[in-house]
Motif scaffolding. Structure first.
Motif, PDB file in Angstrom:
ATOM      1  N   CYS A  33       0.840  -1.194   0.000  1.00  0.00           N
ATOM      2  CA  CYS A  33       0.000   0.000   0.000  1.00  0.00           C
ATOM      3  C   CYS A  33       0.884   1.257   0.000  1.00  0.00           C
ATOM      4  CB  CYS A  33      -0.916   0.003   1.225  1.00  0.00           C
ATOM      5  SG  CYS A  33      -2.175  -1.275   1.187  1.00  0.00           S
ATOM      6  N   ASN A  34       0.377   2.319  -0.572  1.00  0.00           N
ATOM      7  CA  ASN A  34       1.080   3.608  -0.641  1.00  0.00           C
ATOM      8  C   ASN A  34       2.436   3.480  -1.336  1.00  0.00           C
ATOM      9  OD1 ASN A  34      -1.014   4.875   1.054  1.00  0.00           O
ATOM     10  ND2 ASN A  34      -0.105   3.681   2.716  1.00  0.00           N
ATOM     11  N   PRO A 231      -5.347   1.187   5.635  1.00  0.00           N
ATOM     12  CA  PRO A 231      -4.032   1.248   4.988  1.00  0.00           C
ATOM     13  C   PRO A 231      -3.551   2.659   4.664  1.00  0.00           C
ATOM     14  CG  PRO A 231      -5.481  -0.356   3.909  1.00  0.00           C
ATOM     15  CD  PRO A 231      -6.333   0.476   4.813  1.00  0.00           C
ATOM     16  N   SER A 232      -4.478   3.624   4.510  1.00  0.00           N
ATOM     17  CA  SER A 232      -4.055   4.949   4.078  1.00  0.00           C
ATOM     18  C   SER A 232      -4.941   6.008   4.703  1.00  0.00           C
ATOM     19  CB  SER A 232      -4.103   5.052   2.546  1.00  0.00           C
ATOM     20  OG  SER A 232      -3.354   6.150   2.080  1.00  0.00           O
ATOM     21  N   SER A 271      -5.819   1.012  -1.331  1.00  0.00           N
ATOM     22  CA  SER A 271      -4.365   0.897  -1.237  1.00  0.00           C
ATOM     23  C   SER A 271      -3.670   2.247  -1.119  1.00  0.00           C
ATOM     24  CB  SER A 271      -3.818   0.149  -2.462  1.00  0.00           C
ATOM     25  OG  SER A 271      -4.264   0.772  -3.662  1.00  0.00           O
ATOM     26  N   GLU A 287      -7.488  -1.977  -4.859  1.00  0.00           N
ATOM     27  CA  GLU A 287      -7.159  -3.213  -5.553  1.00  0.00           C
ATOM     28  C   GLU A 287      -8.210  -3.603  -6.590  1.00  0.00           C
ATOM     29  OE1 GLU A 287      -6.587  -6.125  -2.540  1.00  0.00           O
ATOM     30  OE2 GLU A 287      -4.800  -5.170  -1.696  1.00  0.00           O
ATOM     31  N   CYS A 321      -1.478  -0.235  -6.437  1.00  0.00           N
ATOM     32  CA  CYS A 321      -0.849  -0.237  -5.111  1.00  0.00           C
ATOM     33  C   CYS A 321      -0.307   1.126  -4.710  1.00  0.00           C
ATOM     34  CB  CYS A 321       0.248  -1.290  -5.026  1.00  0.00           C
ATOM     35  SG  CYS A 321       1.501  -1.192  -6.305  1.00  0.00           S
TER      36      CYS A 321
END
Length: 349
Positions: A33-34, A231-232, A271, A287, A321
């Protein structure tokens, strides 16, 4: 008040985006991620891109039309161990007086001058408080004032005090508040005022911690998770935008933690999120092969957070991603995908 919309906000019909010349990579992007960092250098008419693949990070410089001008590969510092450590993130930190490139891995934290030519600091991770089955790593990077904050597997956030020049970087504080690994950190330099929330940290349980930076960081509030990783995360003018593993984007009031908007933005895990600070545009990538752009604002009457959908782009057959805006007005953005050996670029017509 929560403005939940299972269908997502209606499309505003903003300017279309067209595909520009892509930038080739020596190695494909890892499924992290990121996994894209962008540094804009308008004075030099250049843009830097950073992408992670295994134990190396690829840095590229390109002109606005996408012509690659230079490439550099950085490798994770070995430390102790028999195998090369995997890099978890690469990110440019823009401080008031200098720009540093920060690289995190399963062994430690490396800080470089902006072009990656000179490493100015190395911090080894201490695995003494982890079990033999727990992975040790750092992940989540953000600049806040003259500090650089980096998350770790233990939930701690390391705060490094950065001098105006030179390598005399000091670990000044460790922030506690999380009990699962940090996933992402975001800050808003425009909010650097007394009593104002200017940093948010996220973890694998979905918990968000909101901080006020300063000579000592103060925990202002915690926003509970709901069993789904975050994730972000992004922060803009007191608005927290959090992207979750179930495809939702949630918008919170930073000072109180109040949920204002919940969007079923994507069909799979988000992501990457990014913000164009001059206009309040939010980019979300997931994703599910889609990248969406949203416009954030506040109601003049109630002060509540509002969101409108601007555009959506499908990156066919690609597990996205990483995604970042390439300018502060949100007029262009770049995308990386798992096993994709190029950085895709889009700009508005």
């Amino acid at each position: 008040m929560v403005a939940a919309d299972s269908e997502g906000p209606k499309d505003r019909g903003d300017r279309m985006f067209h595909r520009e010349r892509s930038i080739p990579l020596r190695s494909s992007a890892a499924a992290l991620c990121n996994n894209l960092s962008v540094l804009q250098l308008p004075a030099r008419n250049l843009m830097h891109f950073g992408v992670v693949h295994g134990s190396s990070a690829q840095l590229l410089s390109a002109a606005p039309e996408g012509v690659p001008l230079a490439q550099r590969q950085l490798h994770a510092k070995e430390g102790a161990g028999v195998s090369p450590p995997l890099i978890t993130q690469v990110h440019w930190c823009v401080l008031p007086f200098r720009v540093l490139l920060v690289l995190t891995s399963h062994r430690g934290i490396q800080m470089y001058e902006a072009d990656g030519s000179v490493m100015v600091y190395w911090h080894a991770l201490d695995s003494g408080d982890s079990s033999s089955v727990q992975a040790v790593f750092a992940r989540g990077i953000a600049a806040s004032g003259h500090f650089i904050c980096v998350g770790t597997w233990s939930g701690r956030v390391l705060v490094f005090d950065i001098p105006a020049k030179g390598p005399n970087i000091v670990l000044s504080e460790e922030l506690a508040g999380h009990y699962t690994p940090i996933t992402d950190i975001a800050s808003d330099p425009a909010q650097g005022q007394d009593g104002v929330a200017d940093m948010v940290t996220a973890d694998d349980s979905g918990l968000l911690c909101v901080w006020r930076s300063g000579s000592e960081f103060t925990l202002l509030t915690c926003i509970p998770g709901f069993g789904v990783p975050c994730p972000s995360v992004q922060l803009w003018q007191g608005i927290i935008a959090a992207g979750y593993g179930d495809g939702q984007v949630r918008l919170y009031e930073a000072t109180t933690g109040t949920l204002h908007v919940q969007i079923n933005a994507h069909a799979r895990a988000i992501s990457a999120l990014d913000l164009a600070p001059e206009v309040g545009k939010l980019l979300s990538a997931a994703e599910d092969t889609f990248v969406h752009i949203w416009k954030l604002s506040r109601s003049p009457e109630s002060g509540s957070i509002e969101v409108e959908h601007c555009r959506g782009e499908c990156i066919s057959d690609t597990q996205v991603c990483g995604a970042r805006f390439c300018d502060p007005t949100g007029g262009s953005f770049a995308v990386t995908g798992y096993d994709l050996s190029e950085i895709l670029r889009f700009s508005s017509l």
